[in-house]
Every structure is written in C-alpha cells, then in structure tokens.
Design a protein around this motif. Structure first.
Motif, mmCIF file in Angstrom:
data_model
loop_
_atom_site.group_PDB
_atom_site.id
_atom_site.type_symbol
_atom_site.label_atom_id
_atom_site.label_comp_id
_atom_site.label_asym_id
_atom_site.label_seq_id
_atom_site.Cartn_x
_atom_site.Cartn_y
_atom_site.Cartn_z
ATOM 1 N N HIS A 197 0.704 -1.061 0.113
ATOM 2 C CA HIS A 197 0.008 0.038 -0.046
ATOM 3 C C HIS A 197 0.790 1.193 0.219
ATOM 4 O O HIS A 197 0.160 2.300 0.448
ATOM 5 N N ARG A 198 2.183 1.152 -0.503
ATOM 6 C CA ARG A 198 3.151 2.272 -0.453
ATOM 7 C C ARG A 198 2.975 3.098 0.823
ATOM 8 O O ARG A 198 2.791 4.286 0.734
ATOM 9 N N VAL A 199 3.115 2.559 1.851
ATOM 10 C CA VAL A 199 3.486 3.136 3.084
ATOM 11 C C VAL A 199 4.793 2.865 3.712
ATOM 12 O O VAL A 199 5.391 1.903 3.335
ATOM 13 N N ASP A 200 5.473 3.690 4.262
ATOM 14 C CA ASP A 200 6.693 3.499 4.923
ATOM 15 C C ASP A 200 6.591 2.398 5.741
ATOM 16 O O ASP A 200 5.976 2.445 6.875
ATOM 17 N N PRO A 201 7.214 1.218 5.561
ATOM 18 C CA PRO A 201 7.356 0.101 6.602
ATOM 19 C C PRO A 201 7.716 0.279 7.986
ATOM 20 O O PRO A 201 7.183 -0.247 8.812
ATOM 21 N N ASP A 202 8.687 1.376 8.038
ATOM 22 C CA ASP A 202 9.031 1.788 9.385
ATOM 23 C C ASP A 202 8.020 2.436 10.416
ATOM 24 O O ASP A 202 8.399 2.591 11.410
ATOM 25 N N VAL A 203 6.756 2.909 9.566
ATOM 26 C CA VAL A 203 5.822 3.268 10.658
ATOM 27 C C VAL A 203 4.963 2.089 11.251
ATOM 28 O O VAL A 203 4.234 2.015 12.199
ATOM 29 N N CYS A 204 5.359 0.825 10.946
ATOM 30 C CA CYS A 204 4.597 -0.279 11.536
ATOM 31 C C CYS A 204 5.551 -0.762 13.017
ATOM 32 O O CYS A 204 6.813 -1.087 12.549
ATOM 33 N N ARG A 205 4.706 -1.026 13.891
ATOM 34 C CA ARG A 205 5.371 -1.146 15.071
ATOM 35 C C ARG A 205 4.551 -2.402 15.867
ATOM 36 O O ARG A 205 3.390 -2.327 15.877
ATOM 37 N N VAL A 206 5.536 -3.318 16.289
ATOM 38 C CA VAL A 206 4.710 -4.757 16.863
ATOM 39 C C VAL A 206 5.501 -4.709 18.302
ATOM 40 O O VAL A 206 6.706 -4.525 18.516
ATOM 41 N N PHE A 207 4.527 -4.454 19.401
ATOM 42 C CA PHE A 207 5.097 -4.892 20.734
ATOM 43 C C PHE A 207 4.611 -6.000 21.281
ATOM 44 O O PHE A 207 3.615 -6.540 21.226
ATOM 45 N N LEU A 208 5.554 -6.738 22.204
ATOM 46 C CA LEU A 208 5.488 -7.803 22.799
ATOM 47 C C LEU A 208 5.348 -7.770 24.107
ATOM 48 O O LEU A 208 6.544 -7.418 24.905
ATOM 49 N N PHE A 209 4.377 -7.783 25.012
ATOM 50 C CA PHE A 209 4.272 -7.572 26.351
ATOM 51 C C PHE A 209 4.277 -8.995 27.194
ATOM 52 O O PHE A 209 3.683 -9.867 26.663
#
Ligand SMILES: Cc1cc2nc3c(=O)[nH]c(=O)nc-3n(C[C@H](O)[C@H](O)[C@H](O)COP(=O)(O)OP(=O)(O)OC[C@H]3O[C@@H](n4cnc5c(N)ncnc54)[C@H](O)[C@@H]3O)c2cc1C
Length: 421
Positions: A200-212
């Motif tokens: 979708h032509r979005v900068d991949p670095d804006v996606c964040r995954v957090f593991l608690f």
C-alpha cells in the motif's frame, strides 16, 4: 439377557480427543465399545499453525489462498473418521452430571456414557484485566484467527487513509503474552505488516509490533541458548520486547500497564494464558482453578474411575518427577494415546498404565522461514529449524489422515506458507 456394548464418549475433538478416538477405532474389537466423539465444530483444528491464518499475506484476497490456509489448520471430522468406527456428533457440551456420566448439550439433549473422556481443551485466562473481553483479539479458534486478520487489514487501510493527511503516529500492534504462541504471532505480524506497507506504499518503518510479558522472561519454555537466538531474531524483525510489563487495562485503542506505561494501539491480541474450561467448572468434578481436572497417574479423574481427562483439560503430575505436565500439543497427543490404552485395558479388566511425561520436542516459528526447535538433546534454529518444524507438521497430518491425503494437504500448505513468508 442382552448385554449392551459399552459407550465411550469423548468430549472434544482437539489433539487429545482425535488421538483417543482413532487409537480406539484401530485397536478395539467391534463389540468392545461404541466410540462417540463430540465437538461443537465440524472441523478438527491444529492450533500450532493458527498464526499463519491470522497473518496470511494474500494481496489480492484470492479465495484459493485463504482456502488452503484454512485446510492447513483444520480438517473436517468427516474426513478424519471416514472408514473408522468412530461416531461423530456435532454438539456443544453444556455440562455433565458426573455421578451418572450423562452429558448435557446446549440444545437440551443428553447422552449417557459408560466411560467418559474430557478433552475439551482450555479457555483464555484474562486474569480479571478490564477490557480484554471486549477490546482484545485472540487466536484460540480458527474463526478468531480469520477475524483477527480481517481486523488488522481493515485497521491498516483506515490508518493509511488517515495518514495521507496526518503522518504523526505509527501503526501499532500489541501482543500480550511472551510464550511460544505470542512470540510466533508477534514475529509473523512484523513480517506481515512490512509486506502490507509495501503493497500500500506506506513507509514500513511506521509499523510497530510490541510484545508484552508480565514475567521476567520471553520464551521461557526454550532452553537459554535457543531463547537467545529467538530474542535476537525478534529484535532483527523490529519487535519491541517488553518483559516485566504487566498489562492492567485494555481499551478499544490503547492499553496500560501497572508500571505506568500507556500505549495507543491499532490492534491488541491477548495470548497471556489459559484457564480451566467452563464445562469442567460446571460438572461437579475436582478441578484446579487454572489447570483442569485433577487426575491420577493413569489420567483417570480423582474419585471417578470411569472418567478420564487428557490435554489441556487435565491437571496431572508425572509420577517419576512429580512435575505438573504443561499444556502443550505434544503432551495432549501423548496423553490421548495413554487414555485410549487405559480405556481398552479397563474394558478388558487389565491393569492400567501410567502417563510418563517424556522430554518433549518444542517448535516455535519466529517470523518467515526461521524456527527454534528443541528435540532433546538436539537444538536447531533458523532455516534448519523451520524445515524440521514442517516435517513435524507433516508427521501430525499423517497421524490423523490417510497418508496420501495428508501428504497432498501438507504439500499445498507448505507452498502457501512459503509464499506467505
Ligand atoms: C494459537 C495457539 C498456538 C499454539 N501453539 C502451540 C505450539 O506451537 N506448540 C505446542 O506444543 N502447543 C501449542 N499450543 C497449545 C496446544 O495447541 C494445546 O495444548 C492443545 O491443542 C491441547 O489439546 P486439547 O486436545 O486438550 O485441546 P484442543 O486442541 O484445544 O481441543 C479442544 C476441542 O474441544 C472442542 N470444544 C471446546 N469446548 C467445547 C464444548 N463446549 N462443546 C463441544 N466441543 C467443545 C473444541 O472445538 C476443540 O476441538 C497452541 C495453542 C494455541 C491456542
């Protein structure tokens, strides 16, 4: 005088239940017992691959891809029991009356049994954390895994439209629970979101995954060396690891931790633990609050010699080490085999055998073609581990399906999983 054939009723067609039914069907003499397996679903689900369904990369939403992934995780009971002596009954169990071993279904019907087996699995434990029920997703069942994927894609598309105007925040996904299932999902989310962003032509670095993880250790079930490899892999994939962060409230778009941390999120998945199934709590049997039915070393429920339990439903200790057997796939399958043998032994008047918890293999995929495998005494990590894990999945399919069907299903699923990575 007519002697009635005893009826064995197995509640739950998961890993333990199916193993018991198939073993009995293959080893019993025709007149020895009637085996009935009850499940609320029409398909047998293999939970260790549910994360693949929740993160299926299917850019054009092709039906064929979804269908194959579904088939990887679920096999219709009709196919498993085709040609066997097992009677399958699709019903939802409400409770049982333990004194008479009568099963009550939610539709009001009842079914009496001479020998009853609990193999209903477990339910998600939310530890009283407010908002989990209504705001967090899980992947304990196949529909839940599919729903999570739809939600994630929907949220991402919503984020993309909004962020065309406002680029101020990241797209955040939180996974709560740092055991194997949480790690597999968090890692696969990281891979999946990068590909979605690319599409979708979005900068991949804006996606964040957090593991608690509330405890000290993520991947606590792995031996230390393998754990280090797994943690390094998670960091490489960009997953933010948060051990010692206990989530205490979950809202529709945020979560907070008892240490004060607050996170705005687009999706929250709760995989923090399991608890005893409600049906067990309603059945007047001896239960451990989180671990299932108290059973002796033969897996018969304490005080109820004609009721057995296996898999996540049982709280039993290994007679040699005294250790409580963990709720994992391998133990469910092994316990199923012991329960099946003990049912036939009981019907034949032979002494029962004990369940010994032999060292179990563990398999954890950590994003793409990378898996941690502990096959005591060996350990594998990376692509070799991934290959060993695929072979373990094949072995499982062989155990529940005719060989040719199992091999075809596995071949298709590996092709789709490779594309999925
Ligand atoms: C997402 C996920 C990933 C996992 N990954 C791993 C892994 O990688 N390795 C590992 O070792 N373990 C893994 N596990 C744990 C493992 O799957 C379980 O320990 C195992 O499935 C337990 O087997 P079981 O037969 O006791 O229960 P299940 O396999 O859960 O089966 C229970 C069955 O009971 C049926 N049922 C439930 N309630 C009712 C009712 N009221 N009426 C009728 N039927 C009912 C269900 O439909 C289901 O078919 C994972 C679990 C999950 C949820």
């Amino acid at each position: 005088m007519v002697i009635q054939t005893p009826r064995v009723v197995i509640l739950g067609g998961g890993l333990a239940g199916v193993r018991i039914a198939l073993w009995l069907s293959r080893h019993q003499a025709p007149e020895e017992c009637i085996v009935t397996l009850v499940d609320r679903a029409s398909e047998h689900v293999y939970p260790p691959v549910l994360y693949e369904v929740a993160t299926a990369f299917n850019p054009f939403e092709r039906e064929a891809v979804g269908k194959v992934l579904h088939e990887t995780a679920a096999v219709p009971f009709s196919r498993i029991f085709d040609g066997s002596r097992v009677v399958f009954l699709q019903r939802s169990v409400e409770r049982i009356v333990s004194a008479t071993r009568t099963v009550h279904f939610t539709n009001g019907e009842t079914l009496p049994a001479e020998i009853l087996v609990f193999a209903l699995g477990s339910q998600l434990a939310i530890f009283g954390v407010p908002g989990v029920d209504t705001n967090a997703f899980s992947i304990k069942t196949l529909p839940e895994a599919a729903e999570l994927r739809h939600h994630l894609v929907r949220q991402f598309l919503r984020y993309r439209s909004a962020s065309r105007n406002r680029q101020e925040r990241a797209f955040c996904v939180a996974v709560v629970g740092g055991g194997s299932a949480g790690v597999e999902l968090a890692a696969e989310f990281a891979v999946f979101l990068r590909r979605l962003a690319w599409l979708h032509r979005v900068d991949p670095d804006v996606c964040r995954v957090f593991l608690f993880e509330a405890g000290d250790t993520i991947l606590r079930e792995c031996p230390p060396q393998l754990r280090e490899r797994g943690l390094a892999r998670l960091r490489t994939l960009g997953v933010q690891l948060l051990p010692r962060e206990s989530v205490c409230a979950v809202g529709p778009d945020h979560l907070s931790c008892s240490g004060g941390m607050f996170l705005q999120t687009d999706t929250i998945v709760w995989l923090a633990g399991i608890r005893t199934h409600d049906v067990l709590l309603r059945s007047g049997l001896p239960v451990h609050a989180r671990g299932g039915l108290y059973a002796d070393h033969t897996l018969a429920v304490r005080g109820f010699p004609d009721i057995f339990a296996a898999g996540d439903c049982v709280y039993a200790a290994d007679p040699q080490t005294g250790r409580i057997v963990p709720d994992v796939a391998y133990a469910a399958v092994q316990q199923g085999a012991v329960v099946a043998q003990n049912i036939l032994r009981k019907l034949r008047g032979q002494p029962l055998i004990s369940y010994i918890d032999h060292p179990r293999p563990t398999y954890t995929t950590v994003g793409g073609k990378f898996a941690l495998v502990h096959l005591p005494p060996w350990q594998f990590a990376g692509r070799v581990g991934w290959t060993v894990k695929q072979l373990a999945d094949l072995r499982y399919l062989f155990s529940v399906l005719p060989n040719d069907v199992a091999f075809r299903a596995w071949g298709k699923s590996v092709r789709v999983r490779v594309a999925n990575d």
